[in-house]
Design a protein around this motif. Structure first.
Motif, PDB file in Angstrom:
ATOM      1  N   LEU A  11       0.836  -1.201   0.000  1.00 52.26           N
ATOM      2  CA  LEU A  11       0.000   0.000   0.000  1.00 52.26           C
ATOM      3  C   LEU A  11       0.872   1.254   0.000  1.00 52.26           C
ATOM      4  N   ALA A  12       1.937   1.243   0.783  1.00 53.96           N
ATOM      5  CA  ALA A  12       2.856   2.392   0.789  1.00 53.96           C
ATOM      6  C   ALA A  12       3.470   2.602  -0.592  1.00 53.96           C
ATOM      7  N   ARG A  13       3.880   1.532  -1.268  1.00 53.59           N
ATOM      8  CA  ARG A  13       4.458   1.656  -2.623  1.00 53.59           C
ATOM      9  C   ARG A  13       3.409   2.171  -3.615  1.00 53.59           C
ATOM     10  N   ALA A  14       2.170   1.662  -3.494  1.00 53.92           N
ATOM     11  CA  ALA A  14       1.103   2.105  -4.399  1.00 53.92           C
ATOM     12  C   ALA A  14       0.816   3.591  -4.212  1.00 53.92           C
ATOM     13  N   GLU A  16       2.987   5.865  -3.115  1.00 53.99           N
ATOM     14  CA  GLU A  16       4.134   6.587  -3.672  1.00 53.99           C
ATOM     15  C   GLU A  16       3.989   6.777  -5.182  1.00 53.99           C
ATOM     16  N   ARG A  17       3.488   5.762  -5.851  1.00 48.68           N
ATOM     17  CA  ARG A  17       3.383   5.782  -7.315  1.00 48.68           C
ATOM     18  C   ARG A  17       2.055   6.345  -7.814  1.00 48.68           C
ATOM     19  N   GLY A  18       1.126   6.592  -6.888  1.00 46.29           N
ATOM     20  CA  GLY A  18      -0.178   7.112  -7.284  1.00 46.29           C
ATOM     21  C   GLY A  18      -0.993   6.127  -8.098  1.00 46.29           C
ATOM     22  N   SER A  19      -0.812   4.835  -7.834  1.00 47.67           N
ATOM     23  CA  SER A  19      -1.525   3.796  -8.572  1.00 47.67           C
ATOM     24  C   SER A  19      -2.883   3.555  -7.915  1.00 47.67           C
ATOM     25  N   SER A  20      -3.904   4.288  -8.387  1.00 48.05           N
ATOM     26  CA  SER A  20      -5.196   4.268  -7.697  1.00 48.05           C
ATOM     27  C   SER A  20      -5.823   2.873  -7.667  1.00 48.05           C
ATOM     28  N   PHE A  21      -5.684   2.102  -8.759  1.00 45.97           N
ATOM     29  CA  PHE A  21      -6.262   0.759  -8.770  1.00 45.97           C
ATOM     30  C   PHE A  21      -5.679  -0.080  -7.632  1.00 45.97           C
ATOM     31  N   HIS A  22      -4.354  -0.029  -7.483  1.00 45.18           N
ATOM     32  CA  HIS A  22      -3.704  -0.836  -6.447  1.00 45.18           C
ATOM     33  C   HIS A  22      -3.954  -0.282  -5.045  1.00 45.18           C
ATOM     34  N   ILE A  23      -4.103   1.046  -4.948  1.00 42.39           N
ATOM     35  CA  ILE A  23      -4.435   1.628  -3.637  1.00 42.39           C
ATOM     36  C   ILE A  23      -5.783   1.080  -3.178  1.00 42.39           C
ATOM     37  N   VAL A  24      -6.784   1.148  -4.068  1.00 47.16           N
ATOM     38  CA  VAL A  24      -8.119   0.651  -3.702  1.00 47.16           C
ATOM     39  C   VAL A  24      -8.070  -0.851  -3.429  1.00 47.16           C
ATOM     40  N   LEU A  27      -6.502  -1.319  -0.002  1.00 52.42           N
ATOM     41  CA  LEU A  27      -7.422  -0.866   1.048  1.00 52.42           C
ATOM     42  C   LEU A  27      -8.538  -1.896   1.248  1.00 52.42           C
ATOM     43  N   PHE A  28      -9.019  -2.453   0.137  1.00 54.85           N
ATOM     44  CA  PHE A  28     -10.073  -3.467   0.214  1.00 54.85           C
ATOM     45  C   PHE A  28      -9.561  -4.718   0.936  1.00 54.85           C
ATOM     46  N   ILE A  29      -8.393  -5.213   0.527  1.00 52.07           N
ATOM     47  CA  ILE A  29      -7.848  -6.435   1.130  1.00 52.07           C
ATOM     48  C   ILE A  29      -7.539  -6.217   2.611  1.00 52.07           C
ATOM     49  N   ARG A  30      -6.899  -5.075   2.920  1.00 51.12           N
ATOM     50  CA  ARG A  30      -6.588  -4.803   4.322  1.00 51.12           C
ATOM     51  C   ARG A  30      -7.875  -4.609   5.123  1.00 51.12           C
ATOM     52  N   GLY A  31      -8.850  -3.903   4.527  1.00 48.86           N
ATOM     53  CA  GLY A  31     -10.124  -3.702   5.215  1.00 48.86           C
ATOM     54  C   GLY A  31     -10.826  -5.011   5.520  1.00 48.86           C
ATOM     55  N   LEU A  32     -10.794  -5.932   4.572  1.00 45.55           N
ATOM     56  CA  LEU A  32     -11.394  -7.250   4.792  1.00 45.55           C
ATOM     57  C   LEU A  32     -10.681  -7.991   5.922  1.00 45.55           C
ATOM     58  N   GLY A  33      -9.349  -7.963   5.871  1.00 44.35           N
ATOM     59  CA  GLY A  33      -8.563  -8.643   6.908  1.00 44.35           C
ATOM     60  C   GLY A  33      -8.811  -8.060   8.282  1.00 44.35           C
ATOM     61  N   SER A  41     -13.514  -0.580  13.275  1.00 44.12           N
ATOM     62  CA  SER A  41     -13.286   0.841  12.977  1.00 44.12           C
ATOM     63  C   SER A  41     -12.178   1.010  11.947  1.00 44.12           C
ATOM     64  N   ASP A  42     -11.081   0.262  12.104  1.00 44.09           N
ATOM     65  CA  ASP A  42      -9.974   0.333  11.142  1.00 44.09           C
ATOM     66  C   ASP A  42     -10.419  -0.169   9.773  1.00 44.09           C
ATOM     67  N   SER A  43     -11.206  -1.225   9.771  1.00 39.28           N
ATOM     68  CA  SER A  43     -11.714  -1.786   8.525  1.00 39.28           C
ATOM     69  C   SER A  43     -12.612  -0.777   7.809  1.00 39.28           C
ATOM     70  N   LEU A  44     -13.528  -0.165   8.549  1.00 43.80           N
ATOM     71  CA  LEU A  44     -14.417   0.844   7.963  1.00 43.80           C
ATOM     72  C   LEU A  44     -13.624   2.004   7.377  1.00 43.80           C
ATOM     73  N   ALA A  45     -12.577   2.434   8.084  1.00 45.54           N
ATOM     74  CA  ALA A  45     -11.761   3.555   7.594  1.00 45.54           C
ATOM     75  C   ALA A  45     -11.140   3.210   6.243  1.00 45.54           C
ATOM     76  N   ASP A  46     -10.602   2.004   6.099  1.00 49.97           N
ATOM     77  CA  ASP A  46      -9.989   1.601   4.830  1.00 49.97           C
ATOM     78  C   ASP A  46     -11.017   1.541   3.703  1.00 49.97           C
ATOM     79  N   LEU A  47     -12.150   0.907   3.968  1.00 51.10           N
ATOM     80  CA  LEU A  47     -13.154   0.743   2.925  1.00 51.10           C
ATOM     81  C   LEU A  47     -13.798   2.079   2.557  1.00 51.10           C
ATOM     82  N   ARG A  48     -13.969   2.953   3.551  1.00 47.37           N
ATOM     83  CA  ARG A  48     -14.530   4.283   3.260  1.00 47.37           C
ATOM     84  C   ARG A  48     -13.541   5.138   2.474  1.00 47.37           C
TER      85      ARG A  48
END
Length: 200
Positions: A11-14, A16-24, A27-33, A41-48
């Motif tokens: 996520l940090a690399r994405a 840095e590169r502004g890769s919106s597809f990979h950022i989302v 965020l989705f994978i981390r939010g699910l986990g 609360s952390d999950s909601l923050a990522d998905l939102r």
């Protein structure tokens, strides 16, 4: 636990590169986990964070997955009204984007939401819609049928039919065993216990 550090790094690399597809995506994978760990609360923050990024970029892969995932978190927090709203939104987006996977998830979730509200007739309508969608794709039958059968077991319990509830719960348990999905093994076992208790 092993996935989260790799996800953080990626996520940090994405970012840095502004890769919106990979950022989302991340965020989705981390939010699910995080949601599965109970860190709602952390999950909601990522998905939102991921939702408006997807909308802004007219992203067609993650956007139809996000509303029903957010709805799942609201259901876990017993915020059924918001879960209903998000699942309805997820169904509409999925249909607009011709993405039946998102729609079948939303339909199953809507059925469970209506059961929480003690409205089995509303649940039945969404279970029928999910059944139609499941019949269209073999992969859907493998992945989502576990949840569909468990939701139908919940429906039959609410309708006072423990035999039908046990039939659907057993089918869910068997498929969860084959696919080694512990969460669904536990849910199906609980449903079988509920059906047995109803039968005394």
């Amino acid at each position: 636990e092993d996935a989260l550090p790799a996800c953080e790094w990626a996520l940090a690399r994405a970012r840095e590169r502004g890769s919106s597809f990979h950022i989302v995506c991340l965020l989705f994978i981390r939010g699910l986990g995080l949601g599965n760990f109970g860190r709602l609360s952390d999950s909601l923050a990522d998905l939102r964070e991921g939702m408006p990024l997807s909308e802004m970029n007219h992203e067609r892969y993650w956007l139809p997955r996000l509303p029903n995932t957010l709805a799942w978190l609201h259901s876990e927090m017993f915020d059924v009204e918001e879960a209903l709203r998000l699942n309805r939104e997820g169904s509409v987006i999925a249909r607009e984007m011709n993405f039946p996977e998102g729609d079948v998830n939303s339909q199953i979730n809507l059925a469970l939401n209506y059961l929480c509200l003690n409205e089995p007739n509303g649940a039945r309508e969404h279970l029928a819609a999910a059944e139609t969608l499941l019949a269209q794709d073999e992969w859907f039958r493998w992945v989502y049928t576990i949840r569909f059968q468990a939701a139908y077991a919940e429906y039959w319990l609410m309708k006072g039919d423990p035999a039908e509830a046990a039939r659907y719960a057993t089918a869910s348990l068997n498929l969860a065993g084959v696919t080694r999905r512990r969460k669904y093994l536990a849910w199906a076992s609980k449903l079988l216990g509920d059906a047995a208790a109803m039968e005394d």
